[in-house]
Design an enzyme around this catalytic site. Structure first.
Site, PDB file in Angstrom:
ATOM      1  N   SER A 151      98.163  44.703  75.544  1.00  0.00           N
ATOM      2  CA  SER A 151      99.151  44.933  74.926  1.00  0.00           C
ATOM      3  C   SER A 151      99.701  46.123  74.118  1.00  0.00           C
ATOM      4  O   SER A 151      99.729  47.073  75.008  1.00  0.00           O
ATOM      5  CB  SER A 151      99.052  43.592  73.702  1.00  0.00           C
ATOM      6  OG  SER A 151     100.195  43.505  73.229  1.00  0.00           O
ATOM      7  N   ARG A 221     104.238  35.972  61.496  1.00  0.00           N
ATOM      8  CA  ARG A 221     103.176  35.713  62.563  1.00  0.00           C
ATOM      9  C   ARG A 221     103.253  34.427  63.316  1.00  0.00           C
ATOM     10  O   ARG A 221     102.984  34.503  64.553  1.00  0.00           O
ATOM     11  CB  ARG A 221     101.750  35.465  61.499  1.00  0.00           C
ATOM     12  CG  ARG A 221     100.709  35.148  62.582  1.00  0.00           C
ATOM     13  CD  ARG A 221     100.004  36.258  63.381  1.00  0.00           C
ATOM     14  NE  ARG A 221      98.698  35.863  64.064  1.00  0.00           N
ATOM     15  CZ  ARG A 221      98.206  36.642  64.938  1.00  0.00           C
ATOM     16  NH1 ARG A 221      98.691  37.513  65.431  1.00  0.00           N
ATOM     17  NH2 ARG A 221      97.026  36.309  65.348  1.00  0.00           N
ATOM     18  N   ASP A 317     102.358  35.458  81.268  1.00  0.00           N
ATOM     19  CA  ASP A 317     102.754  36.171  80.204  1.00  0.00           C
ATOM     20  C   ASP A 317     104.312  36.464  80.260  1.00  0.00           C
ATOM     21  O   ASP A 317     104.981  37.300  81.258  1.00  0.00           O
ATOM     22  CB  ASP A 317     101.963  37.669  80.337  1.00  0.00           C
ATOM     23  CG  ASP A 317     102.259  38.496  79.052  1.00  0.00           C
ATOM     24  OD1 ASP A 317     103.381  38.164  78.486  1.00  0.00           O
ATOM     25  OD2 ASP A 317     101.572  39.609  79.028  1.00  0.00           O
ATOM     26  N   HIS A 350     100.210  35.637  77.250  1.00  0.00           N
ATOM     27  CA  HIS A 350     100.200  36.947  76.942  1.00  0.00           C
ATOM     28  C   HIS A 350      98.679  37.056  76.473  1.00  0.00           C
ATOM     29  O   HIS A 350      97.995  37.950  76.594  1.00  0.00           O
ATOM     30  CB  HIS A 350     101.116  37.423  75.736  1.00  0.00           C
ATOM     31  CG  HIS A 350     100.702  38.957  75.617  1.00  0.00           C
ATOM     32  ND1 HIS A 350     100.867  40.172  76.307  1.00  0.00           N
ATOM     33  CD2 HIS A 350     100.417  39.500  74.294  1.00  0.00           C
ATOM     34  CE1 HIS A 350     100.552  41.100  75.532  1.00  0.00           C
ATOM     35  NE2 HIS A 350     100.277  41.000  74.501  1.00  0.00           N
ATOM     36  N   ASP A 351      98.058  36.130  75.458  1.00  0.00           N
ATOM     37  CA  ASP A 351      96.676  36.164  75.025  1.00  0.00           C
ATOM     38  C   ASP A 351      95.621  36.239  75.948  1.00  0.00           C
ATOM     39  O   ASP A 351      94.582  36.101  75.613  1.00  0.00           O
ATOM     40  CB  ASP A 351      96.672  35.118  73.897  1.00  0.00           C
ATOM     41  CG  ASP A 351      96.961  35.575  72.415  1.00  0.00           C
ATOM     42  OD1 ASP A 351      97.165  36.632  72.339  1.00  0.00           O
ATOM     43  OD2 ASP A 351      96.895  34.807  71.544  1.00  0.00           O
TER      44      ASP A 351
END
Length: 373
Positions: A151, A221, A317, A350-351
């Site tokens: 990232s 967040r 992602d 993405h994580d």
């Protein structure tokens, strides 16, 4: 290294610098918070710099002092893992602008004795990398065997290879991009506006106040966290299941499990992160476009490079999709660079690079060992 106090866990140092920022500011002095794992070998050829993402920190493989949780990349970094302190000297630095000990908006301005707050200069990814180079000079590390990051960490790895090609033997770039898209910027702007709309933000001057802009930061967040996941992953984990209840409340409590999950992510985040740092780092990411100062031609950023590159993307992602990694690979090929690339399958979005990814670990292990690491 023995008793060398520059190396070890939870290190802090203040260096005169200055860091020459893209905004034209000469920023000094510069505070650094960092950790190292493993020993630097005799010829200093085994140094690996691990770069963290937006909300990460230097505690890559040690217990976080605020949350008490294990390091954020213990699946990759540690004894017997691909990035191994028994073979490598691993360095992880809290980025410029962050809030875990490196210079940022919450740091004290030596000129005023007060926190910088919004007087902290706006920074870029390249500024973060230039600051890291100053710390590595202090550590006596002239050349990095590898720079690795996912990232925003991947953005730093690419920038290292572009700004300091002679200092970087290899680079591993995971789930990343060479520039922020309009969609990326849009999501970040929602988060920034949530923070700045919180009355407790007080134009950034909330340090020392009882009331902090926790609500705004939590919403920021929550919005960002959605982008780190995939629709399939969210559906599989939560679907439309209700949270601790049999029927809908016909109100605005967290009826759905996914709502409860996001609220938890937001509330737990404010315990360890600073709202102003969130503004500054997201802005740095939005300004990021590696091709911009090369007439818009990404390949020129890597012209003549001797750095070896490994790029990894994940099929679910959608924040930094595979097409972004392919764009980087095409530029590296055009520049004549040695580059390998793989897209991995994962339901985690993405994580995925932070979660259990045995195939990613195998690829990184093989890439490092092929380079003599």
């Amino acid at each position: 290294m023995g008793e060398d106090g520059r190396f070890g866990l939870d290190r802090r140092t203040k260096l005169l610098g200055p860091v020459r920022l893209d905004s034209g500011v000469q920023f000094a002095p510069v505070e650094f918070a960092y950790e190292t794992y493993g020993e630097l070998n005799a010829d200093k050829s085994n140094a690996i710099l691990v770069c963290h993402a937006l909300t990460g920190d230097q505690y890559v493989a040690s217990t976080h002092p605020v949350t008490g949780k294990p390091g954020w990349w213990t699946r990759l970094v540690g004894e017997g893992k691909p990035v191994d302190p028994s073979r490598h000297c691993i360095i992880c630095i809290n980025v410029l602008g962050s809030c875990m000990g490196s210079s940022g908006p919450a740091s004290f301005d030596p000129g005023t004795g007060q926190p910088y707050a919004m007087d902290f200069p706006v920074i870029t990814i390249a500024d973060m990398v230039r600051a890291q180079a100053i710390l590595l000079d202090h550590l006596g590390i002239e050349r990095l065997a590898c720079v690795i990051g996912g990232s925003m960490g991947g953005m730093q790895a690419l920038t290292w290879a572009s700004l300091f090609p002679d200092r970087v033997q290899s680079a591993i770039v995971i789930a990343s991009t060479a520039r922020h898209s309009a969609q990326n910027i849009a999501f970040h702007e929602v988060g920034r506006q949530a923070i700045m709309a919180d009355p407790n933000w007080q134009s950034g001057n909330y340090y020392g106040s009882v009331d902090q802009p926790d609500a705004g930061l939590a919403v920021a967040r929550m919005a960002a966290h959605i982008t780190y996941l995939s629709e399939a992953g969210l559906t599989e984990k939560f679907g439309r299941q209700l949270q601790d209840r049999e029927t809908k409340t016909f109100g605005f409590d967290a009826d759905f499990q996914v709502e409860s999950y996001l609220r938890y992510q937001g509330l737990s985040f404010v315990e360890r992160f600073d709202a102003n740092s969130y503004l500054y780092i997201t802005r740095a990411m939005d300004y990021y476009d590696l091709a911009e100062e090369h007439s818009g031609v990404l390949a020129k950023a890597f012209q003549g490079t001797r750095t070896r590159f490994c790029l990894v993307s994940f099929d679910s992602d959608w924040l930094y999709p595979t097409i972004e990694s392919k764009r980087i690979v095409q530029a590296l090929n055009a520049a004549g660079a040695a580059a390998s690339f793989v897209e991995l399958s994962s339901p985690f979005g993405h994580d995925a690079f932070l979660l259990d990814a045995p195939e990613m670990n195998r690829i990184i292990d093989g890439f490092l060992k092929a380079g003599g690491l």
